[in-house]
Design an enzyme around this catalytic site. Sequence first.
Site, PDB file in Angstrom:
ATOM      1  N   TYR A   1     -20.349 -20.769 -34.970  1.00 37.54           N
ATOM      2  CA  TYR A   1     -19.805 -20.143 -33.741  1.00 37.54           C
ATOM      3  C   TYR A   1     -18.982 -18.727 -34.245  1.00 37.54           C
ATOM      4  CZ  TYR A   1     -17.346 -19.076 -29.193  1.00 37.54           C
ATOM      5  OH  TYR A   1     -16.827 -18.720 -28.256  1.00 37.54           O
TER       6      TYR A   1
ATOM      7  N   SER B   1     -16.128 -13.051 -28.664  1.00 40.94           N
ATOM      8  CA  SER B   1     -15.005 -13.822 -29.003  1.00 40.94           C
ATOM      9  C   SER B   1     -14.002 -13.205 -29.701  1.00 40.94           C
ATOM     10  CB  SER B   1     -15.521 -15.295 -29.411  1.00 40.94           C
ATOM     11  OG  SER B   1     -14.590 -15.916 -29.607  1.00 40.94           O
TER      12      SER B   1
HETATM   13  P1  NAP Z   1     -19.458 -22.892 -20.617  1.00 33.52           P
HETATM   14  O1  NAP Z   1     -18.726 -23.164 -19.292  1.00 33.52           O
HETATM   15  O2  NAP Z   1     -19.665 -23.801 -21.717  1.00 33.52           O
HETATM   16  O3  NAP Z   1     -20.674 -21.849 -20.546  1.00 33.52           O
HETATM   17  C1  NAP Z   1     -21.578 -21.659 -21.213  1.00 33.52           C
HETATM   18  C2  NAP Z   1     -22.945 -21.119 -20.616  1.00 33.52           C
HETATM   19  O4  NAP Z   1     -23.948 -20.793 -21.452  1.00 33.52           O
HETATM   20  C3  NAP Z   1     -23.145 -22.244 -19.800  1.00 33.52           C
HETATM   21  O5  NAP Z   1     -24.008 -21.811 -18.430  1.00 33.52           O
HETATM   22  C4  NAP Z   1     -24.340 -22.941 -20.622  1.00 33.52           C
HETATM   23  O6  NAP Z   1     -25.327 -23.846 -19.670  1.00 33.52           O
HETATM   24  C5  NAP Z   1     -25.136 -21.866 -21.141  1.00 33.52           C
HETATM   25  N1  NAP Z   1     -25.877 -22.273 -22.238  1.00 33.52           N
HETATM   26  C6  NAP Z   1     -25.606 -22.957 -23.257  1.00 33.52           C
HETATM   27  N2  NAP Z   1     -26.761 -23.140 -23.778  1.00 33.52           N
HETATM   28  C7  NAP Z   1     -27.673 -22.505 -23.334  1.00 33.52           C
HETATM   29  C8  NAP Z   1     -29.094 -22.459 -23.413  1.00 33.52           C
HETATM   30  N3  NAP Z   1     -29.516 -22.855 -24.455  1.00 33.52           N
HETATM   31  N4  NAP Z   1     -29.889 -21.739 -22.686  1.00 33.52           N
HETATM   32  C9  NAP Z   1     -29.210 -21.291 -21.551  1.00 33.52           C
HETATM   33  N5  NAP Z   1     -27.949 -21.185 -21.293  1.00 33.52           N
HETATM   34  C10 NAP Z   1     -27.298 -21.786 -22.079  1.00 33.52           C
HETATM   35  O7  NAP Z   1     -18.259 -21.764 -21.498  1.00 33.52           O
HETATM   36  P2  NAP Z   1     -17.907 -20.519 -21.264  1.00 33.52           P
HETATM   37  O8  NAP Z   1     -16.480 -20.422 -21.699  1.00 33.52           O
HETATM   38  O9  NAP Z   1     -18.083 -19.911 -19.918  1.00 33.52           O
HETATM   39  O10 NAP Z   1     -18.744 -19.488 -22.133  1.00 33.52           O
HETATM   40  C11 NAP Z   1     -19.540 -18.298 -21.682  1.00 33.52           C
HETATM   41  C12 NAP Z   1     -19.543 -17.228 -22.979  1.00 33.52           C
HETATM   42  O11 NAP Z   1     -18.248 -17.092 -23.372  1.00 33.52           O
HETATM   43  C13 NAP Z   1     -20.016 -18.006 -24.133  1.00 33.52           C
HETATM   44  O12 NAP Z   1     -20.900 -17.135 -25.014  1.00 33.52           O
HETATM   45  C14 NAP Z   1     -18.746 -18.459 -24.982  1.00 33.52           C
HETATM   46  O13 NAP Z   1     -18.938 -18.348 -26.482  1.00 33.52           O
HETATM   47  C15 NAP Z   1     -17.960 -17.177 -24.544  1.00 33.52           C
HETATM   48  N6  NAP Z   1     -16.558 -17.421 -24.794  1.00 33.52           N
HETATM   49  C16 NAP Z   1     -15.659 -18.086 -24.323  1.00 33.52           C
HETATM   50  C17 NAP Z   1     -14.319 -18.344 -24.377  1.00 33.52           C
HETATM   51  C18 NAP Z   1     -13.435 -19.324 -23.669  1.00 33.52           C
HETATM   52  O14 NAP Z   1     -12.451 -19.445 -23.990  1.00 33.52           O
HETATM   53  N7  NAP Z   1     -14.037 -20.109 -22.949  1.00 33.52           N
HETATM   54  C19 NAP Z   1     -13.820 -17.366 -25.522  1.00 33.52           C
HETATM   55  C20 NAP Z   1     -14.658 -16.681 -26.184  1.00 33.52           C
HETATM   56  C21 NAP Z   1     -16.042 -16.644 -25.704  1.00 33.52           C
HETATM   57  P3  NAP Z   1     -24.838 -25.367 -19.585  1.00 33.52           P
HETATM   58  O15 NAP Z   1     -23.836 -25.389 -18.563  1.00 33.52           O
HETATM   59  O16 NAP Z   1     -26.366 -26.018 -19.226  1.00 33.52           O
HETATM   60  O17 NAP Z   1     -24.229 -25.945 -20.714  1.00 33.52           O
END
Ligand code: NAP
Length: 247
Positions: free
Chosen positions: A152, A139
């Site tokens: 986080y 991130s």
């Molecule tokens: P998201 O749509 O909330 O996706 C997160 C994913 O992780 C979902 O598939 C979620 O499943 C899964 N997850 C959460 N808890 C879990 C668990 N206990 N076991 C298995 N899977 C689990 O958000 P995203 O933005 O795509 O996030 C993906 C990654 O990118 C994360 O590591 C996040 O920190 C990182 N990130 C995102 C951003 C951003 O701006 N969006 C920026 C920097 C980093 P559910 O759908 O069931 O919750």
Amino acid sequence: MSRRFSLEGRRALVTGANTGIGQAIALALAEEGAQVTAAGRRSCDETVERIAAAGGQGDQIRLDLADPMAATGLFAGAGYDLLVNNAGIIRRADSVDFTEADWDDVIDVNLKAVFFTAQAFGRELIARGASGKVVNVASLLSFQGGIRVPSYTASKHGVAGLTKVLANEWAGKGITVNAIAPGYIATNNTEALRADPERSKAILERIPAGRWGDPADIAGATAFLCSPAADYVTGAVLNVDGGWLAR
Ligand code: NAP
């Protein structure tokens, strides 16, 4: 002609692949020819259907990383050579009010699970003398502090460090370990930010690209790090942020 960006013949596991960035990564790896297992705590039917519709190969498993050791049994004999540790959660509260549960839950999924999943994957590859690639999703908060997200930020700083220690230990064994640091991407993770007009405006004004990122923006960079074109890239944390950190 060699195809340095092709993932033909590779077998990939992507965590958190039911939605958002993980789903886009699963799709991109499949589009480049990998056979992809979409792992989610909920159904990954949509991801598998989209992979099939694009002519790729995908399957799915249920995986809840609230138990950080949940993935450790998945690799023995399964033939995976690509691992994308994408699953992650975020909890927001003022640091003075932050609870132990919000600390532990985030550290378990975002950091402890990343380490022990990578460890199990690396053990299996090393045991069979095979090469492979790990991409961790870090991130901007691997570099910056953020606001109201202490667990986080700690977890994502930790992911950057783990990426480097594993890269150092495994480089000589043909296993690269890198991370992607997404900027502000329109997914469930950032729903609260995008719903807050003031924060949303301030964020957008600071992004040189002038737009929020799309999950597909992260997927392309991840596919590159999984490909032979990136064989000599290891220990890197690659910003994919529309220029945010350059500003
Ligand atoms: P998201 O749509 O909330 O996706 C997160 C994913 O992780 C979902 O598939 C979620 O499943 C899964 N997850 C959460 N808890 C879990 C668990 N206990 N076991 C298995 N899977 C689990 O958000 P995203 O933005 O795509 O996030 C993906 C990654 O990118 C994360 O590591 C996040 O920190 C990182 N990130 C995102 C951003 C951003 O701006 N969006 C920026 C920097 C980093 P559910 O759908 O069931 O919750």
